[in-house]
Design an enzyme around this catalytic site. Sequence first.
Site, mmCIF file in Angstrom:
data_model
loop_
_atom_site.group_PDB
_atom_site.id
_atom_site.type_symbol
_atom_site.label_atom_id
_atom_site.label_comp_id
_atom_site.label_asym_id
_atom_site.label_seq_id
_atom_site.Cartn_x
_atom_site.Cartn_y
_atom_site.Cartn_z
ATOM 1 N N GLY A 239 4.720 -2.444 9.931
ATOM 2 C CA GLY A 239 4.014 -3.683 10.240
ATOM 3 C C GLY A 239 3.022 -3.619 11.392
ATOM 4 O O GLY A 239 2.312 -4.599 11.634
ATOM 5 N N GLU A 276 8.938 2.750 10.127
ATOM 6 C CA GLU A 276 8.325 2.926 8.796
ATOM 7 C C GLU A 276 6.851 2.497 8.828
ATOM 8 O O GLU A 276 6.440 1.588 8.106
ATOM 9 C CB GLU A 276 9.063 2.077 7.760
ATOM 10 C CG GLU A 276 10.532 2.393 7.616
ATOM 11 C CD GLU A 276 11.260 1.401 6.713
ATOM 12 O OE1 GLU A 276 10.680 0.346 6.358
ATOM 13 O OE2 GLU A 276 12.414 1.669 6.378
ATOM 14 N N PRO A 277 6.037 3.127 9.646
ATOM 15 C CA PRO A 277 4.640 2.702 9.742
ATOM 16 C C PRO A 277 3.821 3.167 8.547
ATOM 17 O O PRO A 277 4.007 4.274 8.037
ATOM 18 C CB PRO A 277 4.156 3.409 11.005
ATOM 19 C CG PRO A 277 4.969 4.657 11.041
ATOM 20 C CD PRO A 277 6.319 4.300 10.480
ATOM 21 N N ARG A 279 0.221 1.151 7.539
ATOM 22 C CA ARG A 279 -1.137 0.712 7.841
ATOM 23 C C ARG A 279 -1.675 1.275 9.155
ATOM 24 O O ARG A 279 -2.820 1.706 9.224
ATOM 25 C CB ARG A 279 -1.140 -0.813 7.909
ATOM 26 C CG ARG A 279 -2.500 -1.432 8.081
ATOM 27 C CD ARG A 279 -2.370 -2.927 8.412
ATOM 28 N NE ARG A 279 -1.440 -3.646 7.584
ATOM 29 C CZ ARG A 279 -1.752 -4.288 6.453
ATOM 30 N NH1 ARG A 279 -2.991 -4.292 6.034
ATOM 31 N NH2 ARG A 279 -0.823 -4.920 5.773
ATOM 32 N N ARG A 315 -7.811 -5.935 -1.577
ATOM 33 C CA ARG A 315 -7.419 -6.738 -0.416
ATOM 34 C C ARG A 315 -8.319 -7.966 -0.155
ATOM 35 O O ARG A 315 -7.796 -9.058 0.110
ATOM 36 C CB ARG A 315 -7.334 -5.866 0.846
ATOM 37 C CG ARG A 315 -6.369 -4.678 0.699
ATOM 38 C CD ARG A 315 -6.067 -3.978 2.013
ATOM 39 N NE ARG A 315 -5.211 -4.780 2.846
ATOM 40 C CZ ARG A 315 -5.613 -5.506 3.857
ATOM 41 N NH1 ARG A 315 -6.884 -5.499 4.198
ATOM 42 N NH2 ARG A 315 -4.766 -6.223 4.540
ATOM 43 N N TYR A 319 -5.952 -11.150 -0.663
ATOM 44 C CA TYR A 319 -5.444 -11.739 0.592
ATOM 45 C C TYR A 319 -6.534 -12.436 1.390
ATOM 46 O O TYR A 319 -6.269 -12.890 2.510
ATOM 47 C CB TYR A 319 -4.861 -10.661 1.512
ATOM 48 C CG TYR A 319 -3.848 -9.734 0.895
ATOM 49 C CD1 TYR A 319 -2.567 -10.166 0.576
ATOM 50 C CD2 TYR A 319 -4.166 -8.408 0.645
ATOM 51 C CE1 TYR A 319 -1.634 -9.296 0.027
ATOM 52 C CE2 TYR A 319 -3.244 -7.534 0.094
ATOM 53 C CZ TYR A 319 -1.984 -7.993 -0.209
ATOM 54 O OH TYR A 319 -1.076 -7.136 -0.754
ATOM 55 N N CYS A 358 -15.823 -8.814 -14.427
ATOM 56 C CA CYS A 358 -16.142 -10.123 -14.988
ATOM 57 C C CYS A 358 -15.225 -11.191 -14.411
ATOM 58 O O CYS A 358 -14.453 -11.830 -15.148
ATOM 59 C CB CYS A 358 -16.038 -10.052 -16.500
ATOM 60 S SG CYS A 358 -17.146 -8.806 -17.137
ATOM 61 N N GLU A 359 -15.241 -11.331 -13.111
ATOM 62 C CA GLU A 359 -14.473 -12.371 -12.425
ATOM 63 C C GLU A 359 -15.255 -12.796 -11.188
ATOM 64 O O GLU A 359 -15.759 -11.938 -10.459
ATOM 65 C CB GLU A 359 -13.119 -11.837 -11.929
ATOM 66 C CG GLU A 359 -12.187 -11.459 -13.029
ATOM 67 C CD GLU A 359 -10.733 -11.737 -12.690
ATOM 68 O OE1 GLU A 359 -10.460 -12.561 -11.779
ATOM 69 O OE2 GLU A 359 -9.879 -11.138 -13.347
ATOM 70 N N TYR A 387 -3.435 0.620 1.596
ATOM 71 C CA TYR A 387 -3.423 -0.384 0.526
ATOM 72 C C TYR A 387 -4.800 -0.500 -0.133
ATOM 73 O O TYR A 387 -5.207 -1.576 -0.548
ATOM 74 C CB TYR A 387 -2.926 -1.740 1.057
ATOM 75 C CG TYR A 387 -1.609 -1.610 1.791
ATOM 76 C CD1 TYR A 387 -0.436 -1.365 1.092
ATOM 77 C CD2 TYR A 387 -1.538 -1.682 3.188
ATOM 78 C CE1 TYR A 387 0.773 -1.204 1.764
ATOM 79 C CE2 TYR A 387 -0.333 -1.525 3.860
ATOM 80 C CZ TYR A 387 0.812 -1.288 3.143
ATOM 81 O OH TYR A 387 2.006 -1.120 3.801
HETATM 82 N N1 LLP Z 1 8.648 -0.876 5.376
HETATM 83 C C1 LLP Z 1 8.810 -1.784 4.396
HETATM 84 C C2 LLP Z 1 10.166 -2.106 3.954
HETATM 85 C C3 LLP Z 1 7.693 -2.415 3.827
HETATM 86 O O1 LLP Z 1 7.869 -3.320 2.867
HETATM 87 C C4 LLP Z 1 6.396 -2.073 4.287
HETATM 88 C C5 LLP Z 1 5.214 -2.716 3.709
HETATM 89 C C6 LLP Z 1 6.274 -1.102 5.298
HETATM 90 C C7 LLP Z 1 7.421 -0.526 5.822
HETATM 91 C C8 LLP Z 1 4.940 -0.651 5.837
HETATM 92 O O2 LLP Z 1 4.249 -1.671 6.453
HETATM 93 P P1 LLP Z 1 2.915 -1.332 7.274
HETATM 94 O O3 LLP Z 1 3.301 -0.463 8.452
HETATM 95 O O4 LLP Z 1 1.985 -0.614 6.372
HETATM 96 O O5 LLP Z 1 2.386 -2.620 7.709
HETATM 97 N N2 LLP Z 1 -0.621 -4.772 0.434
HETATM 98 C C9 LLP Z 1 -0.569 -5.458 1.709
HETATM 99 C C10 LLP Z 1 0.532 -4.946 2.608
HETATM 100 C C11 LLP Z 1 1.907 -4.960 1.959
HETATM 101 C C12 LLP Z 1 2.973 -4.412 2.845
HETATM 102 C C13 LLP Z 1 4.206 -4.176 2.063
HETATM 103 N N3 LLP Z 1 5.271 -3.604 2.798
HETATM 104 C C14 LLP Z 1 -1.939 -5.351 2.368
HETATM 105 O O6 LLP Z 1 -2.853 -4.783 1.793
HETATM 106 O O7 LLP Z 1 -2.131 -5.880 3.461
#
Ligand code: LLP
Length: 429
Positions: A239, A276-277, A279, A315, A319, A358-359, A387
């Site tokens: 996150g 669990e990084p 992004r 994205r 979003y 086509c959207e 993503y």
């Molecule tokens: N751990 C778990 C259990 C997760 O569900 C996720 C992301 C992560 C780690 C990694 O999160 P990060 O560090 O990447 O923020 N498609 C969306 C983001 C969906 C995130 C889903 N879970 C976007 O494009 O913003």
Amino acid sequence: MDDFRYLDGSLFCEGVAMREIAEHAGTPCYVYSAETFRQHFIRLRDAFAPLNPLICFSVKCCSNLAILRLLTELGAGMDVVSGGELFRASKVGGDPKKFVYAGVGKSDAEIRYALEQRIGLFNVESEMEFENLSRIAGETGIHVGAALRVNPDVDPKTHRYTSTGKRESKFGVDLERAAAFFHAYGRDPFVSLRGIHLHIGSPVYTTDPYLESVTKALVLMDELAAQGFHIDTLDLGGGFGADYESDQSPPAHEYAQAIIPLLRDRVANGLRIILEPGRTIAANAGVLLTKVQYVKRSGDRHFAICDAGMHTLLRPSHYGAFHFVWPTEVDQALVPPRRARELFLPGLERTEVVGPLCETGDFLAEDRMLPPLNRGDLLAVFTAGAYGMSMASRYNSHPLPVEVLVEGDRFRVIRERETYDDLIHHEMA
Ligand code: LLP
């Protein structure tokens, strides 16, 4: 932030001109900087060093094998959420003991596969899932560790689609049910329930939600310890933010400085921390290159129609996400001083950057002040490494784009552009 920068009006990734990559590989094209991946991983690892965490890269955000290999070689574990991601992670020589597996809907086949791979940790999201995991582990005779994903009911203040830690979310088990969960399943003969898993959302641009959720998790862990359950692992999920605009995200050490004091003593007493990084490592390491096919006017609006769209980068349309977009070749006066929603430079035109689908929802950037664009111009869509490709689709039967990895002054294709034959490969007429 990253290794994409303008030199004499041309955008470079490390030592390679983006124009050269587009000439070689065509567009649309995802371009990744190996050095940015490395630096982001190392910065996070160093910032959290006092906790000596296992850093499991979140495969879902950027799942190309070359990227997984690069991070595996730096010592990363992998956070997977499907059998397919586990398959990818296991292809690049990583140690499955460093793999964690979350996800609310693991199928029997996926659970069996993960057990056979001897992964390190299942992050279990419901009572029924635990019972199923226990049954399959018993049948196969394979022992495994598990963490309970708890829902700390914390607001990560992010998009509602990616907010996962509030009470009403489908993820994890409510904090109040956690003790009962351990009483029911904490002495399973095959699945050793010994961790707590949190993942509150993505991206989270302030440290407070982490503080709140970790504090709640620690209270729970103390309660469980008092009831005789030994918890040796705390997985904090992912996150952490990324710079969609310059300096938008707190740097790794800011998250670390907030979290470390809560956990330092516990780590000294044997608690293992997992991160669990996704992004924060991948987003700024990738740029999407797209070519302007046509420009046109409709009413008062001025469109640049590109060969990438919501099928290439979902994205913005899904979003409402902001991605900085700029031509790769500009006059010196139009080199962007930073990446921002508004730049006050001479001669910019209000432009809709849209795709070929086509959207009407098929756009990359709405209502953006950009240098005047022409057919054939090359645009860079920044901060697209997370993503981006992993959410791309073949909608309107566009083959998936090519991916390129840059290392210094060299680059190589790490996923070929799909062909029309690829589109129909699994179909029977
Ligand atoms: N751990 C778990 C259990 C997760 O569900 C996720 C992301 C992560 C780690 C990694 O999160 P990060 O560090 O990447 O923020 N498609 C969306 C983001 C969906 C995130 C889903 N879970 C976007 O494009 O913003």
